[in-house]
Write an enzyme that holds these catalytic residues in place. Structure first.
Site, short mmCIF file in Angstrom:
data_model
loop_
_atom_site.label_atom_id
_atom_site.label_comp_id
_atom_site.label_asym_id
_atom_site.label_seq_id
_atom_site.Cartn_x
_atom_site.Cartn_y
_atom_site.Cartn_z
N GLU B 60 0.83 -1.22 0.00
CA GLU B 60 0.00 0.00 0.00
C GLU B 60 0.85 1.26 0.00
O GLU B 60 0.56 2.22 -0.71
CB GLU B 60 -0.96 0.00 1.19
CG GLU B 60 -2.12 -0.97 1.07
CD GLU B 60 -1.76 -2.40 1.45
OE1 GLU B 60 -0.61 -2.65 1.85
OE2 GLU B 60 -2.65 -3.28 1.32
N HIS B 129 -11.03 -4.55 10.26
CA HIS B 129 -11.67 -4.50 8.94
C HIS B 129 -13.04 -3.83 9.01
O HIS B 129 -13.89 -4.07 8.16
CB HIS B 129 -11.85 -5.91 8.37
CG HIS B 129 -10.60 -6.56 7.90
ND1 HIS B 129 -9.66 -7.04 8.77
CD2 HIS B 129 -10.10 -6.81 6.66
CE1 HIS B 129 -8.65 -7.58 8.09
NE2 HIS B 129 -8.90 -7.43 6.80
#
Ligand SMILES: Cc1ncc(C[n+]2csc(CCOP(=O)(O)OP(=O)(O)O)c2C)c(N)n1
Lengths: 336, 327
Positions: B60, B129
């Site tokens: 990322e 998440h």
């Protein structure tokens, strides 16, 4: 002169004496040109040190004396529209890339006529017209930017390459490794130039790297790696020229480890002696590329130095009397 | 108008912008060959090819940083972060590099870059998440944030985000992804910084965004049965904020509730409340209420998750609290 992939032998040429190696290419700068670039960096840095002491220069001034041959050699192998990202220690690269000396100094000294109108300062220099996509205050922070510019160049097929320069310490940042891998994966026209000056701030290589063989570490990603005498602008230029050619041909990225040494402190408040022996510093001072070139060029070298000194001095005078920046509230909130 | 899901609307916006501007390209994990974890990029590789729809490694920090470099080199990249939770491993690139480039360069360099991501809970995805992290992005100046609540806004805001010359975070909500709605055919743009009054009312201004809009509407329906007329405003865009609409509503109702799914502390609600009381102090008849997640990592089990996240009953009691003495 240089090897590709993995091997960690020291540069074949001893770091000394005559800098000319290999066959000079037609576009290889002359010794005088290299000297002019390098001595400009040295003089600018000494002037800025003086201005830091007098209080005219705010903030940290990261020093690069002793390392001038790397930017001089590296940037000479690039075109104006090739991309560059550099570090807090990157003023030499910015100048060698061709950015206007007055605009650079005006930024460093916080004037409205600076590259970024005084908003960036020395660690945040941008000049799109010369492909300069930022110097950076974050170790390894600009590596992704360069890799991304290389990706853009690849997508557009415009033949441009992106150079990013960083120190040996930056090799220990995860971001760097993500980018090495992606550059290899996508065969990007990127050149990763590591100035191995043996120290990250005050910490030597062997106290921060589990494996001090940097080309071995990076070579494992499938990137061409090579080492070069970073105190020899011609060797750096030729190594860079090979890497640039490889990149432009679509053969992918190159990692170059340039062996060099900062003969001065990490920044203006560091004498640079607490963590290094005087013998070590003296030994590397004898390999100082600026002094070596001046000696090699004799009277001509002395004359160039005097001329550059005068030029830099006059520009600094002009910059110091240039207007201070004005606050532009229209920049807030991304309205512009 | 066509009926489509939120995901299909995002896909339509991407197609619209890929067709329109050759400099637009996409990068992210599993977005090309697989078509995206949530199918937002389905079929785009087949139409636009490998140079414009790029699979990245699980890096990322690396690919978000590369999106910046590509933007500076003249492209208009759209980078997908599979979960907003994963933005945290890319925060140097987002906050120190992307967000600051325009300002640090004194406005000489623009960063036309969009980050698409999704967040939110109510699915048992647990602490790493399920987050809504928009406040982190808002705290560091330089990245705009939009968080649509329905397919039509998703299409219009994503297209506007891509056309903007500054970095924009486009925040989807995982509960909204399968939600269907009518979406305008052809070119559709919703400007950044325009809120939407989704339910008019005279007793209370309820500011909200993303999936919370739907819970706020349910709570408002329940409140109406008790005679409380709530005006529900979908902010849609958190930066820039639509002050015109906010002010108009507060001047009408004189009472404010801000409901969002993200944690309360230092969140959008706290910030908005501070700005409203500063700008509109004389208009307020009661303290501003905030209904937000408890300041605790989002738990896994449903009964525990419901303790931490806002729910319709919690928003309803906050509505009653906000209108206070009048009922
Ligand atoms: C992410 C980050 N960590 C720490 C620092 C502080 N810092 C500035 S320079 C430096 C040393 C970097 O060493 P190296 O990469 O070898 O480059 P050099 O300074 O020797 O050119 C450090 C630790 C920083 N600027 N950014």
């Amino acid at each position: 002169m240089s090897r590709v992939n993995g091997e960690n032998a020291p540069p074949e040429q001893p770091i000394q004496g005559q800098p000319i190696q290999g066959q000079p290419t037609p576009d290889q700068p002359t010794a005088e040109q290299f000297f002019r670039t390098m001595v400009t960096m040295e003089i600018v840095e000494k002037s800025l040190t003086r201005l830091s002491q007098s209080g005219d220069l705010r903030g940290s001034l990261h020093l690069a004396q002793g390392q001038e041959a790397v930017p001089a050699g590296a940037c000479a192998a690039l075109n104006k529209d090739d991309y560059l990202t550099a570090t807090y220690r990157g003023h030499g690269y910015v100048l060698a890339k061709g950015c206007d000396l007055e605009a650079v100094l005006a930024e460093v000294l916080g004037r409205s006529t600076g590259l970024c109108h005084g908003y960036g300062g020395k660690m945040h220099l941008f000049d799109a017209s010369h492909g300069l996509l930022g110097t950076n205050g974050i170790v390894a922070g600009g590596i992704g930017t360069a890799a991304g510019a290389a990706l853009a160049a690849k997508i557009d097929g415009n033949g441009r390459v992106a150079l990013t320069v960083f120190g040996d310490g930056a090799i220990n940042q995860g971001h760097a490794h993500e980018c090495f891998n992606m550059a290899a994966l996508y065969k990007l026209p990127a050149i990763f130039l590591c100035e191995n000056n043996l120290y990250a701030e005050m910490t030597p290589l062997d106290r921060s790297h589990g494996n001090t063989n940097l080309t071995e570490r990076i070579g494992s990603y499938g990137i061409a790696t090579t080492q070069v005498d970073g105190n020899d602008p011609v060797a750096v230029f030729q190594t860079m020229t090979e890497a640039v050619a490889r990149a432009r041909k679509g053969e992918g990225p190159t990692f170059i480890e340039a062996h060099t040494y900062r003969t001065i402190g990490h920044y203006q408040a560091d004498p640079g002696t607490a963590y290094r022996t005087q013998e070590e510093i003296d030994e590397w001072r004898s390999k100082n590329p600026v002094a070596r070139y001046q000696a090699m060029l004799g009277d001509k070298g002395d004359a160039i130095r005097a001329e550059v000194e005068e030029h830099v001095e006059s520009i600094i005078k002009k910059v110091l009397s240039s207007p201070l920046p004005t606050w532009d509230s229209a920049l807030v909130g991304g309205a512009k | 108008m066509s009926e489509m899901t939120f995901v299909q609307a995002c896909n339509a916006a991407l197609r619209q912008e890929l067709d329109r501007d050759p400099n637009v390209f996409l990068m992210g994990e599993d977005i090309a060959h697989y078509g995206g974890m949530f199918r937002v990029t389905e079929g785009l590789l087949e139409t636009y090819g490998e140079n414009r729809v790029i699979d990245t490694p699980i890096s990322e920090s690396g690919f978000i940083g590369m999106a910046l470099g590509a933007a500076l080199a003249g492209k208009r990249p759209v980078a997908e972060l599979m979960f907003i939770d994963f933005s945290l491993v890319a925060m140097d690139q987002i906050h120190n590099q992307i967000a600051k480039t325009f300002g640090m360069s004194g406005g000489t360099v623009h960063v036309p870059l969009t980050i698409i991501t999704q967040g939110g809970g109510y699915k048992g995805a647990a602490a790493q998440h399920s987050q809504m992290l928009e406040a982190l992005f808002l705290h560091v100046p330089g990245v705009k944030v939009v968080a649509p609540s329905n397919p039509a806004d998703a299409k219009g805001l994503l297209a506007s985000a891509i056309r903007d010359n500054h970095p924009v975070l486009f925040l989807e909500h995982k509960q909204l992804l399968p939600v269907k709605g009518e979406v305008p055919d052809g070119e559709h743009l919703v400007p950044l910084g325009k809120a939407n009054v989704v339910r008019p009312g005279k007793d209370l201004s309820l500011f909200t965004y993303s999936f919370s809009v739907h819970m706020a509407m349910e709570a408002a329906d329940l409140a109406a049965k008790e005679g409380i007329e709530v005006e529900v405003i979908d902010l849609r865009s958190l930066d820039p904020l639509d002050w015109e609409t906010i002010e108009k509503s507060v001047k009408k109702t004189h009472r404010v509730l801000i409901a969002h799914e993200a944690h309360a502390r230092c969140g959008v609600g706290v910030d908005l409340a501070a700005q409203i009381q500063k700008r509109l102090f004389d208009e307020l008849d009661a303290p501003i209420e905030i209904c937000a997640a408890l300041d605790f990592p989002i738990p896994f089990a449903k009964v525990l998750e419901d303790e931490v996240l806002p729910t319709v009953p919690k928003i309803l009691s906050a509505i009653k609290e906000a209108v206070g003495g009048r009922w």
